[in-house]
Design an enzyme around this catalytic site. Structure first.
Site, PDB file in Angstrom:
ATOM      1  N   ARG B  58     -12.965 -14.714  12.202  1.00 56.25           N
ATOM      2  CA  ARG B  58     -12.747 -14.292  13.589  1.00 56.25           C
ATOM      3  C   ARG B  58     -12.549 -12.784  13.700  1.00 56.25           C
ATOM      4  NH1 ARG B  58      -8.896 -17.650  16.207  1.00 56.25           N
ATOM      5  NH2 ARG B  58      -9.914 -19.300  15.065  1.00 56.25           N
ATOM      6  N   THR B  59     -11.756 -12.196  12.836  1.00 53.65           N
ATOM      7  CA  THR B  59     -11.535 -10.759  12.931  1.00 53.65           C
ATOM      8  C   THR B  59     -12.842 -10.015  12.696  1.00 53.65           C
ATOM      9  OG1 THR B  59      -9.288 -11.037  12.112  1.00 53.65           O
ATOM     10  CG2 THR B  59     -10.190  -8.817  12.045  1.00 53.65           C
ATOM     11  N   LYS B  86     -18.297  -6.166  -9.552  1.00 56.58           N
ATOM     12  CA  LYS B  86     -18.912  -5.754 -10.818  1.00 56.58           C
ATOM     13  C   LYS B  86     -17.996  -4.851 -11.639  1.00 56.58           C
ATOM     14  CE  LYS B  86     -23.556  -5.705  -8.807  1.00 56.58           C
ATOM     15  NZ  LYS B  86     -24.598  -4.772  -8.380  1.00 56.58           N
ATOM     16  N   ARG B 108     -10.484  -4.956   5.610  1.00 59.42           N
ATOM     17  CA  ARG B 108      -9.650  -6.146   5.434  1.00 59.42           C
ATOM     18  C   ARG B 108      -9.441  -6.303   3.935  1.00 59.42           C
ATOM     19  NH1 ARG B 108      -8.734 -11.485   7.354  1.00 59.42           N
ATOM     20  NH2 ARG B 108      -8.131 -10.434   9.272  1.00 59.42           N
ATOM     21  N   HIS B 136      -1.351  -5.920  10.480  1.00 62.69           N
ATOM     22  CA  HIS B 136      -2.610  -6.323  11.108  1.00 62.69           C
ATOM     23  C   HIS B 136      -2.578  -5.725  12.516  1.00 62.69           C
ATOM     24  CE1 HIS B 136      -6.192  -8.328  12.033  1.00 62.69           C
ATOM     25  NE2 HIS B 136      -5.866  -9.591  11.858  1.00 62.69           N
TER      26      HIS B 136
END
Lengths: 190, 312
Positions: B58-59, B86, B108, B136
Protein backbone atom coordinates in the site's frame (compact mmCIF):
# COMPACT_ATOMS: atom_id res chain seq x y z
CA UNK A 1 9.53 52.06 4.53
CA UNK A 2 6.94 54.41 6.06
CA UNK A 3 3.63 54.71 4.27
CA UNK A 4 4.67 53.47 0.85
CA UNK A 5 2.79 55.35 -1.88
CA UNK A 6 2.17 54.40 -5.48
CA UNK A 7 3.75 56.44 -8.26
CA UNK A 8 0.39 56.99 -9.88
CA UNK A 9 -3.21 55.85 -9.82
CA UNK A 10 -4.17 55.09 -13.39
CA UNK A 11 -7.73 53.82 -12.94
CA UNK A 12 -10.32 54.57 -10.28
CA UNK A 13 -13.56 52.82 -9.41
CA UNK A 14 -15.56 54.57 -12.15
CA UNK A 15 -12.98 53.91 -14.85
CA UNK A 16 -12.78 50.24 -13.88
CA UNK A 17 -16.56 49.87 -13.97
CA UNK A 18 -16.70 51.43 -17.41
CA UNK A 19 -13.99 49.07 -18.61
CA UNK A 20 -15.87 46.05 -17.24
CA UNK A 21 -19.08 47.19 -18.97
CA UNK A 22 -17.25 47.61 -22.27
CA UNK A 23 -15.53 44.21 -21.97
CA UNK A 24 -18.89 42.58 -21.21
CA UNK A 25 -20.32 44.08 -24.41
CA UNK A 26 -17.26 42.99 -26.39
CA UNK A 27 -17.55 39.41 -25.10
CA UNK A 28 -21.22 39.32 -26.09
CA UNK A 29 -20.50 40.78 -29.50
CA UNK A 30 -17.63 38.40 -30.16
CA UNK A 31 -19.60 35.30 -29.10
CA UNK A 32 -22.98 36.41 -30.47
CA UNK A 33 -24.67 36.37 -27.06
CA UNK A 34 -24.06 34.72 -23.71
CA UNK A 35 -25.45 31.24 -24.41
CA UNK A 36 -22.16 29.61 -25.28
CA UNK A 37 -19.96 31.58 -22.84
CA UNK A 38 -18.53 30.57 -19.46
CA UNK A 39 -15.97 32.50 -17.44
CA UNK A 40 -12.95 31.11 -15.60
CA UNK A 41 -11.07 33.41 -13.23
CA UNK A 42 -7.40 32.83 -12.50
CA UNK A 43 -6.66 32.78 -8.75
CA UNK A 44 -6.60 35.13 -6.99
CA UNK A 45 -7.78 38.46 -8.49
CA UNK A 46 -9.12 36.94 -11.68
CA UNK A 47 -11.85 35.25 -9.63
CA UNK A 48 -13.71 38.34 -8.33
CA UNK A 49 -13.13 40.01 -11.71
CA UNK A 50 -14.85 37.08 -13.43
CA UNK A 51 -17.75 37.41 -10.97
CA UNK A 52 -18.13 41.11 -11.75
CA UNK A 53 -18.00 40.42 -15.50
CA UNK A 54 -20.59 37.68 -15.16
CA UNK A 55 -23.00 40.02 -13.31
CA UNK A 56 -22.45 42.70 -15.93
CA UNK A 57 -23.22 40.27 -18.76
CA UNK A 58 -26.37 39.16 -16.92
CA UNK A 59 -27.53 42.77 -16.74
CA UNK A 60 -27.10 43.27 -20.47
CA UNK A 61 -28.27 39.90 -21.72
CA UNK A 62 -30.48 38.54 -18.93
CA UNK A 63 -28.45 35.35 -18.81
CA UNK A 64 -25.62 34.89 -16.35
CA UNK A 65 -22.57 32.91 -17.51
CA UNK A 66 -21.19 30.28 -15.11
CA UNK A 67 -18.00 31.21 -13.27
CA UNK A 68 -15.19 28.82 -12.35
CA UNK A 69 -11.85 29.39 -10.69
CA UNK A 70 -8.49 28.06 -11.66
CA UNK A 71 -5.43 27.76 -9.41
CA UNK A 72 -2.32 27.41 -11.55
CA UNK A 73 0.24 26.76 -8.77
CA UNK A 74 0.96 23.21 -9.89
CA UNK A 75 1.25 24.18 -13.57
CA UNK A 76 3.91 26.88 -13.20
CA UNK A 77 7.28 26.55 -14.93
CA UNK A 78 9.17 28.14 -12.05
CA UNK A 79 8.33 26.18 -8.89
CA UNK A 80 12.02 25.69 -8.20
CA UNK A 81 12.31 29.45 -7.71
CA UNK A 82 9.10 30.54 -6.13
CA UNK A 83 7.00 27.94 -4.48
CA UNK A 84 3.47 29.15 -4.03
CA UNK A 85 2.89 29.57 -0.30
CA UNK A 86 -0.88 30.02 -0.42
CA UNK A 87 -2.87 27.46 -2.31
CA UNK A 88 -6.43 27.88 -3.41
CA UNK A 89 -8.54 25.10 -4.76
CA UNK A 90 -9.52 24.94 -8.39
CA UNK A 91 -13.26 24.71 -8.87
CA UNK A 92 -14.86 24.51 -12.29
CA UNK A 93 -18.39 23.29 -11.54
CA UNK A 94 -19.50 22.98 -15.17
CA UNK A 95 -18.59 21.09 -18.33
CA UNK A 96 -16.14 23.11 -20.44
CA UNK A 97 -16.36 20.81 -23.47
CA UNK A 98 -17.46 22.67 -26.59
CA UNK A 99 -17.96 25.93 -24.67
CA UNK A 100 -16.45 29.33 -25.33
CA UNK A 101 -14.34 29.88 -22.24
CA UNK A 102 -13.16 33.36 -21.30
CA UNK A 103 -10.13 33.26 -19.00
CA UNK A 104 -10.10 36.28 -16.70
CA UNK A 105 -7.08 37.77 -14.93
CA UNK A 106 -6.13 41.15 -13.51
CA UNK A 107 -2.77 41.87 -15.19
CA UNK A 108 -1.24 40.44 -18.37
CA UNK A 109 2.57 40.72 -18.21
CA UNK A 110 5.01 37.99 -19.32
CA UNK A 111 2.22 35.63 -20.42
CA UNK A 112 3.54 32.77 -18.30
CA UNK A 113 0.55 32.73 -15.98
CA UNK A 114 -1.78 32.46 -18.97
CA UNK A 115 0.38 29.70 -20.47
CA UNK A 116 0.01 27.74 -17.20
CA UNK A 117 -3.70 28.49 -17.07
CA UNK A 118 -4.18 27.12 -20.59
CA UNK A 119 -2.47 23.88 -19.56
CA UNK A 120 -4.56 23.63 -16.40
CA UNK A 121 -7.79 24.38 -18.25
CA UNK A 122 -7.17 21.73 -20.92
CA UNK A 123 -7.05 19.08 -18.19
CA UNK A 124 -10.77 19.69 -17.66
CA UNK A 125 -11.81 19.12 -21.25
CA UNK A 126 -11.77 20.57 -24.75
CA UNK A 127 -13.38 23.99 -25.00
CA UNK A 128 -14.49 25.22 -28.44
CA UNK A 129 -12.47 28.40 -27.93
CA UNK A 130 -10.47 29.96 -25.12
CA UNK A 131 -10.42 33.75 -24.97
CA UNK A 132 -8.56 36.02 -22.59
CA UNK A 133 -9.90 39.06 -20.74
CA UNK A 134 -7.62 41.20 -18.53
CA UNK A 135 -8.05 44.48 -16.71
CA UNK A 136 -4.50 45.64 -17.51
CA UNK A 137 -2.10 44.72 -20.32
CA UNK A 138 1.30 46.06 -19.31
CA UNK A 139 3.36 44.62 -22.17
CA UNK A 140 6.71 42.75 -21.84
CA UNK A 141 5.41 39.45 -23.19
CA UNK A 142 7.85 36.51 -23.08
CA UNK A 143 5.49 34.14 -24.90
CA UNK A 144 3.29 34.46 -28.00
CA UNK A 145 0.14 35.28 -26.04
CA UNK A 146 -2.27 38.19 -26.41
CA UNK A 147 -5.50 39.27 -24.75
CA UNK A 148 -8.83 39.37 -26.60
CA UNK A 149 -10.38 41.88 -24.20
CA UNK A 150 -8.38 44.56 -22.38
CA UNK A 151 -9.53 47.10 -19.79
CA UNK A 152 -6.54 49.37 -20.30
CA UNK A 153 -3.16 49.16 -22.01
CA UNK A 154 -0.48 50.42 -19.64
CA UNK A 155 3.03 50.70 -21.05
CA UNK A 156 5.28 50.04 -18.06
CA UNK A 157 8.91 49.34 -17.28
CA UNK A 158 10.34 46.19 -15.67
CA UNK A 159 11.31 48.22 -12.62
CA UNK A 160 7.66 49.02 -12.02
CA UNK A 161 4.79 46.92 -10.77
CA UNK A 162 1.17 47.38 -11.78
CA UNK A 163 -1.43 46.42 -9.21
CA UNK A 164 -5.13 45.94 -9.60
CA UNK A 165 -7.03 46.42 -6.34
CA UNK A 166 -10.48 44.87 -6.05
CA UNK A 167 -13.13 45.61 -3.47
CA UNK A 168 -13.55 41.88 -2.75
CA UNK A 169 -9.88 41.40 -1.79
CA UNK A 170 -8.34 44.83 -1.15
CA UNK A 171 -11.33 46.92 -0.06
CA UNK A 172 -11.30 49.33 -3.01
CA UNK A 173 -11.33 49.34 -6.82
CA UNK A 174 -8.26 50.96 -8.38
CA UNK A 175 -5.21 50.37 -10.54
CA UNK A 176 -1.87 51.75 -9.36
CA UNK A 177 1.72 51.84 -10.60
CA UNK A 178 4.54 51.29 -8.10
CA UNK A 179 8.29 51.45 -8.07
CA UNK A 180 9.29 47.90 -7.21
CA UNK A 181 11.79 49.21 -4.65
CA UNK A 182 9.10 51.11 -2.72
CA UNK A 183 6.47 48.40 -2.74
CA UNK A 184 4.59 46.97 0.23
CA UNK A 185 4.11 43.22 0.46
CA UNK A 186 1.50 41.78 -1.82
CA UNK A 187 -1.74 40.27 -0.54
CA UNK A 188 -2.73 37.11 -2.37
CA UNK A 189 -0.52 35.71 -5.10
CA UNK A 190 -0.44 36.17 -8.81
CA UNK B 1 8.78 25.96 2.19
CA UNK B 2 9.41 23.39 4.91
CA UNK B 3 11.99 23.86 7.66
CA UNK B 4 13.53 20.45 6.89
CA UNK B 5 15.39 19.30 3.77
CA UNK B 6 14.47 15.60 4.16
CA UNK B 7 11.41 13.94 5.64
CA UNK B 8 12.94 11.43 8.05
CA UNK B 9 10.82 11.75 11.19
CA UNK B 10 7.93 13.80 12.51
CA UNK B 11 9.83 14.99 15.58
CA UNK B 12 11.77 17.46 13.38
CA UNK B 13 8.62 18.98 11.91
CA UNK B 14 7.21 22.22 13.28
CA UNK B 15 3.50 22.93 13.56
CA UNK B 16 3.95 25.27 10.56
CA UNK B 17 5.53 22.48 8.50
CA UNK B 18 2.67 20.12 9.28
CA UNK B 19 0.02 22.75 8.57
CA UNK B 20 1.68 23.56 5.26
CA UNK B 21 1.74 19.89 4.26
CA UNK B 22 -1.92 19.41 5.20
CA UNK B 23 -3.05 22.61 3.44
CA UNK B 24 -1.13 21.74 0.27
CA UNK B 25 -2.54 18.22 0.41
CA UNK B 26 -6.02 19.70 0.28
CA UNK B 27 -5.34 21.13 -3.18
CA UNK B 28 -3.96 17.77 -4.29
CA UNK B 29 -7.02 15.98 -2.89
CA UNK B 30 -9.10 18.15 -5.21
CA UNK B 31 -6.96 17.07 -8.17
CA UNK B 32 -7.26 13.40 -7.17
CA UNK B 33 -11.05 13.70 -7.06
CA UNK B 34 -11.31 15.21 -10.55
CA UNK B 35 -13.37 13.57 -13.23
CA UNK B 36 -10.95 14.81 -15.88
CA UNK B 37 -7.18 14.47 -15.81
CA UNK B 38 -5.89 13.56 -12.34
CA UNK B 39 -2.41 14.83 -13.00
CA UNK B 40 -0.45 18.07 -12.84
CA UNK B 41 2.96 18.90 -14.35
CA UNK B 42 4.39 20.22 -11.06
CA UNK B 43 7.35 17.80 -10.88
CA UNK B 44 7.88 17.27 -14.61
CA UNK B 45 11.47 16.27 -15.30
CA UNK B 46 12.24 15.32 -11.69
CA UNK B 47 13.44 11.77 -11.04
CA UNK B 48 12.31 9.90 -7.94
CA UNK B 49 13.72 6.52 -6.89
CA UNK B 50 11.49 4.25 -4.85
CA UNK B 51 13.92 2.14 -2.86
CA UNK B 52 11.85 -0.45 -1.04
CA UNK B 53 14.17 -2.73 0.90
CA UNK B 54 11.24 -4.28 2.76
CA UNK B 55 8.02 -5.60 1.24
CA UNK B 56 5.22 -3.04 0.96
CA UNK B 57 2.12 -2.89 -1.17
CA UNK B 58 0.00 0.00 0.00
CA UNK B 59 2.70 2.52 0.85
CA UNK B 60 4.56 1.75 -2.34
CA UNK B 61 1.54 2.01 -4.61
CA UNK B 62 0.45 5.19 -2.84
CA UNK B 63 3.87 6.77 -3.47
CA UNK B 64 3.92 5.57 -7.09
CA UNK B 65 0.51 7.06 -7.79
CA UNK B 66 1.49 10.30 -6.06
CA UNK B 67 4.64 10.54 -8.19
CA UNK B 68 2.77 9.82 -11.41
CA UNK B 69 0.12 12.42 -10.63
CA UNK B 70 2.88 14.97 -10.16
CA UNK B 71 4.41 13.98 -13.55
CA UNK B 72 7.71 12.89 -11.98
CA UNK B 73 9.82 10.15 -13.57
CA UNK B 74 10.14 7.15 -11.30
CA UNK B 75 12.48 4.25 -10.83
CA UNK B 76 11.45 1.31 -8.66
CA UNK B 77 14.05 -0.73 -6.84
CA UNK B 78 13.03 -3.62 -4.65
CA UNK B 79 14.80 -5.75 -2.09
CA UNK B 80 15.08 -8.96 -4.05
CA UNK B 81 16.05 -7.31 -7.34
CA UNK B 82 18.68 -4.92 -5.99
CA UNK B 83 22.40 -5.45 -5.67
CA UNK B 84 22.14 -5.22 -1.89
CA UNK B 85 21.26 -8.90 -2.27
CA UNK B 86 24.48 -9.47 -4.22
CA UNK B 87 26.49 -8.16 -1.30
CA UNK B 88 26.89 -4.53 -2.31
CA UNK B 89 26.85 -2.16 0.63
CA UNK B 90 23.95 0.23 0.96
CA UNK B 91 26.30 3.21 0.65
CA UNK B 92 27.61 1.88 -2.67
CA UNK B 93 24.10 1.27 -3.97
CA UNK B 94 23.06 4.82 -3.08
CA UNK B 95 26.18 6.41 -4.54
CA UNK B 96 25.67 4.43 -7.75
CA UNK B 97 22.08 5.61 -8.17
CA UNK B 98 23.10 9.09 -7.09
CA UNK B 99 25.69 9.20 -9.86
CA UNK B 100 22.78 8.99 -12.31
CA UNK B 101 21.51 12.32 -11.00
CA UNK B 102 18.25 11.53 -9.30
CA UNK B 103 16.33 14.13 -7.30
CA UNK B 104 14.70 12.11 -4.55
CA UNK B 105 14.84 8.77 -2.75
CA UNK B 106 11.74 7.28 -1.16
CA UNK B 107 13.09 4.68 1.26
CA UNK B 108 11.40 1.78 3.03
CA UNK B 109 13.81 -0.26 5.16
CA UNK B 110 13.79 -3.01 7.75
CA UNK B 111 16.53 -1.30 9.74
CA UNK B 112 15.79 1.86 11.69
CA UNK B 113 18.04 4.74 10.65
CA UNK B 114 18.54 3.63 7.03
CA UNK B 115 16.93 6.76 5.49
CA UNK B 116 19.08 9.00 7.70
CA UNK B 117 22.17 7.04 6.61
CA UNK B 118 21.21 7.50 2.97
CA UNK B 119 21.10 11.30 3.34
CA UNK B 120 24.83 11.09 4.10
CA UNK B 121 25.54 9.42 0.76
CA UNK B 122 23.55 11.53 -1.66
CA UNK B 123 22.73 15.10 -2.61
CA UNK B 124 19.17 14.02 -3.37
CA UNK B 125 16.28 14.57 -1.00
CA UNK B 126 15.18 11.57 1.10
CA UNK B 127 11.70 10.63 2.28
CA UNK B 128 11.37 7.93 4.91
CA UNK B 129 8.61 5.53 3.87
CA UNK B 130 8.97 3.50 7.06
CA UNK B 131 12.18 2.34 8.77
CA UNK B 132 12.06 -0.60 11.17
CA UNK B 133 10.40 0.27 14.46
CA UNK B 134 11.48 3.89 14.22
CA UNK B 135 9.30 6.21 12.13
CA UNK B 136 6.75 6.32 9.32
CA UNK B 137 6.21 10.06 8.85
CA UNK B 138 4.14 9.95 5.66
CA UNK B 139 1.66 7.66 7.43
CA UNK B 140 1.36 10.21 10.25
CA UNK B 141 0.66 13.02 7.78
CA UNK B 142 -2.16 11.10 6.08
CA UNK B 143 -3.59 10.26 9.51
CA UNK B 144 -3.51 13.91 10.57
CA UNK B 145 -5.10 14.93 7.27
CA UNK B 146 -7.92 12.42 7.73
CA UNK B 147 -8.55 13.47 11.32
CA UNK B 148 -8.43 17.19 10.46
CA UNK B 149 -10.88 16.71 7.58
CA UNK B 150 -13.38 15.23 10.03
CA UNK B 151 -12.97 17.63 12.96
CA UNK B 152 -11.78 20.77 11.16
CA UNK B 153 -8.76 21.12 13.45
CA UNK B 154 -6.39 19.00 15.55
CA UNK B 155 -5.85 21.23 18.56
CA UNK B 156 -7.42 19.82 21.73
CA UNK B 157 -8.59 16.51 20.23
CA UNK B 158 -8.29 13.43 22.41
CA UNK B 159 -6.67 10.54 20.57
CA UNK B 160 -6.07 7.00 21.81
CA UNK B 161 -3.41 4.99 19.99
CA UNK B 162 -4.12 1.38 20.79
CA UNK B 163 -2.09 -1.80 20.44
CA UNK B 164 1.47 -2.77 19.78
CA UNK B 165 3.12 0.51 20.79
CA UNK B 166 6.60 -0.84 21.35
CA UNK B 167 6.96 -2.29 17.83
CA UNK B 168 5.12 0.43 16.00
CA UNK B 169 6.78 3.00 13.77
CA UNK B 170 3.28 4.29 12.99
CA UNK B 171 2.91 5.26 16.65
CA UNK B 172 6.47 6.57 16.66
CA UNK B 173 5.55 9.15 14.04
CA UNK B 174 1.89 9.75 14.85
CA UNK B 175 2.17 10.44 18.59
CA UNK B 176 4.76 13.25 18.32
CA UNK B 177 3.02 14.79 15.28
CA UNK B 178 -0.31 14.88 17.12
CA UNK B 179 1.39 16.44 20.16
CA UNK B 180 2.99 19.09 17.96
CA UNK B 181 -0.45 20.00 16.66
CA UNK B 182 -1.89 20.29 20.15
CA UNK B 183 -3.81 17.02 20.45
CA UNK B 184 -3.97 14.96 23.65
CA UNK B 185 -2.57 11.50 23.06
CA UNK B 186 -3.16 8.46 25.26
CA UNK B 187 -1.27 5.26 24.54
CA UNK B 188 -3.18 2.05 25.22
CA UNK B 189 -1.82 -1.48 25.12
CA UNK B 190 -1.06 -4.63 27.06
CA UNK B 191 1.83 -4.17 29.54
CA UNK B 192 4.17 -6.10 27.24
CA UNK B 193 3.49 -3.63 24.40
CA UNK B 194 3.90 -0.38 26.31
CA UNK B 195 6.87 1.86 25.56
CA UNK B 196 9.81 1.39 27.94
CA UNK B 197 10.54 5.09 28.18
CA UNK B 198 7.20 6.87 28.58
CA UNK B 199 8.87 10.29 28.64
CA UNK B 200 9.86 9.83 24.98
CA UNK B 201 6.32 10.40 23.78
CA UNK B 202 5.25 12.52 26.78
CA UNK B 203 1.92 10.71 26.60
CA UNK B 204 0.12 8.87 29.38
CA UNK B 205 0.09 5.09 28.97
CA UNK B 206 -2.53 2.68 30.19
CA UNK B 207 -3.58 -0.92 29.80
CA UNK B 208 -7.23 -0.21 30.60
CA UNK B 209 -8.78 0.28 27.16
CA UNK B 210 -12.42 0.33 28.31
CA UNK B 211 -11.97 3.23 30.72
CA UNK B 212 -10.51 5.63 28.09
CA UNK B 213 -12.87 4.87 25.19
CA UNK B 214 -15.77 7.18 26.22
CA UNK B 215 -13.51 10.27 26.32
CA UNK B 216 -11.82 9.83 22.96
CA UNK B 217 -12.45 11.73 19.71
CA UNK B 218 -10.25 9.35 17.75
CA UNK B 219 -9.54 5.69 18.44
CA UNK B 220 -6.51 4.71 16.38
CA UNK B 221 -6.02 0.96 16.25
CA UNK B 222 -2.51 -0.25 15.45
CA UNK B 223 -1.93 -3.44 13.56
CA UNK B 224 -0.53 -6.29 15.64
CA UNK B 225 2.68 -6.92 13.74
CA UNK B 226 3.23 -10.62 14.10
CA UNK B 227 6.28 -10.40 11.81
CA UNK B 228 8.02 -7.87 14.11
CA UNK B 229 7.35 -9.64 17.41
CA UNK B 230 10.61 -11.46 17.98
CA UNK B 231 9.11 -13.47 20.81
CA UNK B 232 7.07 -10.70 22.41
CA UNK B 233 4.24 -12.05 24.45
CA UNK B 234 0.62 -12.02 23.67
CA UNK B 235 -1.22 -15.01 25.08
CA UNK B 236 -3.55 -15.70 22.17
CA UNK B 237 -5.35 -13.96 19.35
CA UNK B 238 -8.66 -14.49 21.13
CA UNK B 239 -7.51 -13.02 24.41
CA UNK B 240 -5.92 -10.04 22.66
CA UNK B 241 -9.16 -9.40 20.84
CA UNK B 242 -11.15 -9.61 24.05
CA UNK B 243 -8.91 -7.18 25.97
CA UNK B 244 -7.66 -4.78 23.28
CA UNK B 245 -9.65 -5.44 20.12
CA UNK B 246 -12.17 -2.86 18.94
CA UNK B 247 -15.50 -4.68 18.84
CA UNK B 248 -19.10 -3.45 18.63
CA UNK B 249 -19.48 -3.28 22.39
CA UNK B 250 -16.54 -0.86 22.66
CA UNK B 251 -17.61 1.03 19.53
CA UNK B 252 -20.97 1.77 21.19
CA UNK B 253 -19.16 3.40 24.11
CA UNK B 254 -17.45 5.90 21.85
CA UNK B 255 -18.51 9.57 21.67
CA UNK B 256 -21.17 10.40 19.07
CA UNK B 257 -18.81 12.17 16.70
CA UNK B 258 -15.74 10.02 17.37
CA UNK B 259 -13.95 8.20 14.55
CA UNK B 260 -11.90 5.05 14.09
CA UNK B 261 -8.61 4.86 12.20
CA UNK B 262 -6.26 2.02 11.32
CA UNK B 263 -3.10 2.18 9.20
CA UNK B 264 -3.79 -1.16 7.51
CA UNK B 265 -3.45 -3.89 6.61
CA UNK B 266 -6.01 -5.01 9.19
CA UNK B 267 -6.00 -8.26 11.12
CA UNK B 268 -9.76 -8.57 11.21
CA UNK B 269 -10.88 -10.38 14.33
CA UNK B 270 -7.72 -9.48 16.19
CA UNK B 271 -7.19 -5.74 16.82
CA UNK B 272 -10.40 -4.80 15.01
CA UNK B 273 -13.60 -6.67 14.29
CA UNK B 274 -15.15 -6.71 10.84
CA UNK B 275 -18.43 -5.00 11.79
CA UNK B 276 -16.42 -2.13 13.34
CA UNK B 277 -13.92 -1.84 10.49
CA UNK B 278 -16.79 -1.28 8.07
CA UNK B 279 -19.00 0.88 10.30
CA UNK B 280 -19.93 4.54 9.77
CA UNK B 281 -17.26 5.79 12.18
CA UNK B 282 -14.48 4.06 10.28
CA UNK B 283 -12.17 6.39 8.32
CA UNK B 284 -9.90 3.59 7.18
CA UNK B 285 -10.53 4.02 3.45
CA UNK B 286 -10.39 7.83 3.77
CA UNK B 287 -6.91 7.33 5.18
CA UNK B 288 -5.89 5.47 2.02
CA UNK B 289 -7.32 8.25 -0.17
CA UNK B 290 -5.54 10.88 1.93
CA UNK B 291 -2.26 9.00 1.50
CA UNK B 292 -1.89 9.92 -2.16
CA UNK B 293 -2.71 13.62 -1.62
CA UNK B 294 -0.45 14.07 1.42
CA UNK B 295 2.47 12.28 -0.27
CA UNK B 296 2.02 14.54 -3.31
CA UNK B 297 2.19 17.53 -0.97
CA UNK B 298 5.34 16.28 0.76
CA UNK B 299 7.17 15.61 -2.51
CA UNK B 300 5.99 18.89 -4.03
CA UNK B 301 7.10 20.94 -1.02
CA UNK B 302 10.44 19.16 -0.60
CA UNK B 303 11.38 19.23 -4.28
CA UNK B 304 9.97 22.64 -5.03
CA UNK B 305 11.52 24.49 -2.17
CA UNK B 306 15.11 23.46 -2.26
CA UNK B 307 16.65 24.77 -5.46
CA UNK B 308 17.27 28.42 -4.82
CA UNK B 309 20.39 28.43 -6.95
CA UNK B 310 18.77 27.01 -10.08
CA UNK B 311 17.36 29.51 -12.51
CA UNK B 312 15.12 28.83 -15.45
Amino acid sequence: MNNPKPKATIMDDVAMRRAVTRIAHEILEHNEGADSVDLVGIVSRGVPLADILSREIAEIEGKRPSVGKLDISFYRDDISRSIAPVLHATNIPFDINNRNIVLVDDVLYTGRTVRSALDALMDFGRPRTVQLAVMIDRGHRELPIRADFVGKNVPSSHSEDVRVHLKEIDGDNSVTIWDKAAMPAKGGNR
Amino acid sequence: MLSVRHLIDTTSLTADDITQILDTARSFAEINARKGIKKVPALRGRTIVNLFLEPSTRTRSSFELAEKRLSADTLNMGGSTSSVVKGESLADTIQTIDAMNVDMFVVRARLAGTPQKITENTDAIVINAGDGKHQHPTQAMLDLFTIREHFGQLDGLKVAIVGDLAHSRVCGSLAPALKTMGADVTLVGPPTFLVDDPSYYKCPQTSDFDSVIPEMDVVYMLRVQLERMEGAAIPSKREYNRLYGLDLRRERNMKDNAIICHPGPMNRGMEINTEVADCARSRILDQVTAGVATRMAEMYLLLGGDNDGISN
